[in-house]
Design a protein around this motif. Structure first.
Motif, PDB file in Angstrom:
ATOM      1  N   LYS A   1      17.989  11.781  24.852  1.00 42.92           N
ATOM      2  CA  LYS A   1      18.677  10.697  25.568  1.00 42.92           C
ATOM      3  C   LYS A   1      17.999  10.365  26.884  1.00 42.92           C
ATOM      4  N   ARG A   2      17.275  11.334  27.422  1.00 41.78           N
ATOM      5  CA  ARG A   2      16.650  11.094  28.727  1.00 41.78           C
ATOM      6  C   ARG A   2      15.264  11.715  28.753  1.00 41.78           C
ATOM      7  N   ARG A   3      14.253  10.911  28.863  1.00 43.31           N
ATOM      8  CA  ARG A   3      12.884  11.432  28.899  1.00 43.31           C
ATOM      9  C   ARG A   3      12.577  11.993  30.285  1.00 43.31           C
ATOM     10  N   ILE A   4      11.993  13.167  30.333  1.00 41.81           N
ATOM     11  CA  ILE A   4      11.624  13.762  31.618  1.00 41.81           C
ATOM     12  C   ILE A   4      10.109  13.988  31.640  1.00 41.81           C
ATOM     13  N   ALA A   5       9.574  14.031  32.861  1.00 46.63           N
ATOM     14  CA  ALA A   5       8.121  14.182  32.994  1.00 46.63           C
ATOM     15  C   ALA A   5       7.693  15.648  32.911  1.00 46.63           C
ATOM     16  N   ASN A   6       8.624  16.559  33.129  1.00 47.88           N
ATOM     17  CA  ASN A   6       8.270  17.994  33.140  1.00 47.88           C
ATOM     18  C   ASN A   6       7.778  18.444  31.763  1.00 47.88           C
ATOM     19  N   HIS A   7       6.812  19.340  31.768  1.00 43.79           N
ATOM     20  CA  HIS A   7       6.467  20.013  30.522  1.00 43.79           C
ATOM     21  C   HIS A   7       7.606  20.955  30.147  1.00 43.79           C
ATOM     22  N   VAL A   8       7.886  21.037  28.859  1.00 41.52           N
ATOM     23  CA  VAL A   8       8.956  21.926  28.394  1.00 41.52           C
ATOM     24  C   VAL A   8       8.348  22.925  27.407  1.00 41.52           C
TER      25      VAL A   8
ATOM     26  N   ASP B   1       2.608  33.203  43.312  1.00 47.26           N
ATOM     27  CA  ASP B   1       1.892  31.941  43.099  1.00 47.26           C
ATOM     28  C   ASP B   1       2.816  30.765  42.789  1.00 47.26           C
ATOM     29  N   TRP B   2       4.092  30.906  43.115  1.00 48.26           N
ATOM     30  CA  TRP B   2       5.056  29.904  42.670  1.00 48.26           C
ATOM     31  C   TRP B   2       4.725  28.499  43.177  1.00 48.26           C
ATOM     32  N   TYR B   3       4.227  28.386  44.407  1.00 46.85           N
ATOM     33  CA  TYR B   3       3.973  27.039  44.943  1.00 46.85           C
ATOM     34  C   TYR B   3       2.767  26.376  44.276  1.00 46.85           C
ATOM     35  N   SER B   4       1.809  27.172  43.741  1.00 50.39           N
ATOM     36  CA  SER B   4       0.696  26.563  43.011  1.00 50.39           C
ATOM     37  C   SER B   4       0.972  26.530  41.504  1.00 50.39           C
ATOM     38  N   TYR B   5       1.940  27.347  41.071  1.00 48.59           N
ATOM     39  CA  TYR B   5       2.262  27.442  39.639  1.00 48.59           C
ATOM     40  C   TYR B   5       3.789  27.525  39.513  1.00 48.59           C
ATOM     41  N   PRO B   6       4.480  26.419  39.856  1.00 51.46           N
ATOM     42  CA  PRO B   6       5.940  26.497  40.007  1.00 51.46           C
ATOM     43  C   PRO B   6       6.701  26.384  38.680  1.00 51.46           C
ATOM     44  N   VAL B   7       6.638  27.426  37.895  1.00 52.51           N
ATOM     45  CA  VAL B   7       7.347  27.392  36.612  1.00 52.51           C
ATOM     46  C   VAL B   7       8.842  27.682  36.826  1.00 52.51           C
ATOM     47  N   THR B   8       9.677  27.025  36.034  1.00 52.63           N
ATOM     48  CA  THR B   8      11.125  27.253  36.110  1.00 52.63           C
ATOM     49  C   THR B   8      11.632  27.721  34.738  1.00 52.63           C
ATOM     50  N   ALA B   9      12.885  28.166  34.700  1.00 56.90           N
ATOM     51  CA  ALA B   9      13.417  28.691  33.427  1.00 56.90           C
ATOM     52  C   ALA B   9      14.882  28.317  33.259  1.00 56.90           C
ATOM     53  N   VAL B  10      15.272  28.073  32.021  1.00 63.72           N
ATOM     54  CA  VAL B  10      16.691  27.943  31.668  1.00 63.72           C
ATOM     55  C   VAL B  10      16.954  28.912  30.518  1.00 63.72           C
TER      56      VAL B  10
ATOM     57  N   LEU C   1      12.340  18.828  40.694  1.00 66.59           N
ATOM     58  CA  LEU C   1      11.041  19.506  40.609  1.00 66.59           C
ATOM     59  C   LEU C   1      10.245  18.942  39.436  1.00 66.59           C
ATOM     60  N   HIS C   2       8.939  18.922  39.594  1.00 65.55           N
ATOM     61  CA  HIS C   2       8.090  18.486  38.483  1.00 65.55           C
ATOM     62  C   HIS C   2       7.545  19.685  37.708  1.00 65.55           C
ATOM     63  N   ALA C   3       8.064  20.853  37.987  1.00 65.88           N
ATOM     64  CA  ALA C   3       7.541  22.086  37.400  1.00 65.88           C
ATOM     65  C   ALA C   3       7.828  22.157  35.900  1.00 65.88           C
ATOM     66  N   PRO C   4       6.981  22.875  35.154  1.00 66.41           N
ATOM     67  CA  PRO C   4       7.296  23.127  33.742  1.00 66.41           C
ATOM     68  C   PRO C   4       8.607  23.905  33.611  1.00 66.41           C
ATOM     69  N   VAL C   5       9.310  23.667  32.510  1.00 62.94           N
ATOM     70  CA  VAL C   5      10.569  24.369  32.258  1.00 62.94           C
ATOM     71  C   VAL C   5      10.391  25.240  31.025  1.00 62.94           C
ATOM     72  N   MET C   6      10.626  26.529  31.170  1.00 62.06           N
ATOM     73  CA  MET C   6      10.590  27.431  30.013  1.00 62.06           C
ATOM     74  C   MET C   6      12.005  27.597  29.487  1.00 62.06           C
ATOM     75  N   ILE C   7      12.194  27.332  28.212  1.00 61.46           N
ATOM     76  CA  ILE C   7      13.518  27.563  27.612  1.00 61.46           C
ATOM     77  C   ILE C   7      13.489  28.983  27.051  1.00 61.46           C
ATOM     78  N   ILE C   8      14.213  29.876  27.716  1.00 58.31           N
ATOM     79  CA  ILE C   8      14.192  31.279  27.312  1.00 58.31           C
ATOM     80  C   ILE C   8      15.220  31.488  26.209  1.00 58.31           C
ATOM     81  N   GLY C   9      14.758  32.000  25.087  1.00 58.11           N
ATOM     82  CA  GLY C   9      15.635  32.188  23.923  1.00 58.11           C
ATOM     83  C   GLY C   9      15.425  31.048  22.935  1.00 58.11           C
TER      84      GLY C   9
ATOM     85  N   ILE D   1      18.256  21.420  32.374  1.00 64.46           N
ATOM     86  CA  ILE D   1      16.865  20.936  32.437  1.00 64.46           C
ATOM     87  C   ILE D   1      16.803  19.623  33.217  1.00 64.46           C
ATOM     88  N   PHE D   2      17.761  18.744  32.995  1.00 64.77           N
ATOM     89  CA  PHE D   2      17.773  17.487  33.751  1.00 64.77           C
ATOM     90  C   PHE D   2      17.924  17.759  35.249  1.00 64.77           C
ATOM     91  N   ASN D   3      18.759  18.736  35.601  1.00 63.92           N
ATOM     92  CA  ASN D   3      18.941  19.076  37.023  1.00 63.92           C
ATOM     93  C   ASN D   3      17.619  19.533  37.643  1.00 63.92           C
TER      94      ASN D   3
END
Ligand code: SF4
Length: 329
Positions: free
Chosen positions: A302-309, A218-227, A275-283, A268-270
């Motif tokens: 320092k830099r506001r982003i639109a992605n949910h974190v 479901d990545w294209y309808s729910y494109p979550v990312t991780a760092v 991508l406008h996908a949410p970013v999960m910070i793992i750890g 996260i900035f990259n």
């Protein structure tokens, strides 16, 4: 198809689930994947980026995803055409051990001279059994970090050099013996190891294969990312396969390796640049201490982003820490 250095393949939990339907149980309830476990480990991404930065060519093929998206996808026909110095398969999660071994067997049938490498925490735990019982498995790279060891192994295979000095490697010594080289490639920081989605986007274009790189169904309808903040953990939760004790006994890790908090913010900035996908910070950002967490949050401010974190915490953070987070993202 040109020969490349490494093709990383991700198997379904059960091969072939299209012909052998089964009750998989709740094996994927905590990950955004179907029970076919089509989500490949994020380590594939860091391995690909690291190896390409060191002059090697790498392709990722999510075989499980190709099978899910196309019921007629000819797995054997596809695998038979691949060419590489080596094939790599993940047995990180136990859920797809059957599928990974089935793909390894097919690969060896079509390509008897191309080595098959397994990696991941489950492969690490069962490294000797895998080599003893399955002749189509040539190597297991053990530990939580195999980027550097893979570079050394691929160079040694290409140049037909001995393998006795490759860290973390379990291999057959040519006789009946199985040798486990010392597990010494245990990085103490992650500043040189990154999950870079820009790298993956370039590879999708290079191989014209969006399905082969798709993280889950479901990545294209729910494109979550991780760092990732770290490898390892300081805690010892009883039911966890990624606890401090596990990492110590299986990966020779005495303490977690952290990514520099400023580099973590840049990761996260990259993502936000593309991508406008949410970013999960793992750890938990406070696992390395208050200083680490606050430095990271300062960078984010320092830099506001639109992605949910999304943050995860290993212990409930004090209210002032949560307020710092609220000010920063
Ligand atoms: S804090 Fe999380 S990663 Fe660490 S041992 Fe507990 S469950 Fe595992």
């Amino acid at each position: 198809m040109a020969t490349m250095d490494l093709i990383l393949l991700h198997a379904p939990s059960l091969y072939d689930f299209r012909k052998r339907p089964g009750m998989h149980g709740p094996i994927s309830d905590v990950v955004p994947s179907t029970p076919i476990f089509e989500m490949y480990p994020i380590g594939f991404t860091s391995i690909s980026e690291y190896l390409e930065r060191h002059g090697l060519t790498v392709r990722i093929v999510n075989v499980a995803m190709k099978m899910l998206k196309d019921i007629r996808f000819d797995v054997e026909g596809f695998l038979s055409k691949l060419k590489a110095t080596a094939f790599g398969l993940d047995i990180h999660w136990m859920a797809h051990i059957q599928g990974a071994l089935a793909l390894a067997e097919i690969l060896k049938r079509f390509h008897p001279k191309i080595p098959v490498i397994l990696g991941g925490l489950s492969a690490t735990y069962y490294h000797e059994e895998l080599l003893r019982r399955y002749p189509f498995v040539d190597f297991v790279l053990r530990g939580d970090s195999t980027e550097k060891a893979l570079v050394l192994l691929l160079e040694a295979l290409r140049e037909k050099r001995g393998l006795q000095d490759i860290p973390n490697l379990t291999w057959r010594d040519g006789g009946s013996g199985i040798r486990a080289n010392p597990l010494t490639d245990v990085p103490d920081h992650l500043d040189d190891i990154t999950v870079d989605y820009r790298h993956i986007m370039k590879k999708v274009v290079r191989y014209v294969d969006p399905t082969g790189y798709q993280p889950f169904m479901d990545w294209y309808s729910y494109p979550v990312t991780a760092v990732f903040t770290c490898r390892g953990c300081i805690h010892n939760c009883k039911t966890c396969g990624g606890s401090a004790r596990t990492f110590r006994s299986m990966a020779n890790r005495s303490k977690p390796a952290f990514r520099d908090p400023k580099l973590l913010a840049q990761d996260i900035f990259n993502i936000a640049d593309h991508l406008h996908a949410p970013v999960m910070i793992i750890g938990d950002i406070f696992q390395a201490g208050k200083e680490y967490g606050f430095t990271f949050l300062q960078e984010m401010k320092k830099r506001r982003i639109a992605n949910h974190v999304a943050f995860e915490f290993f212990l409930p953070p004090p209210r002032p820490f949560l307020e710092r987070i609220a000010e920063s993202v």
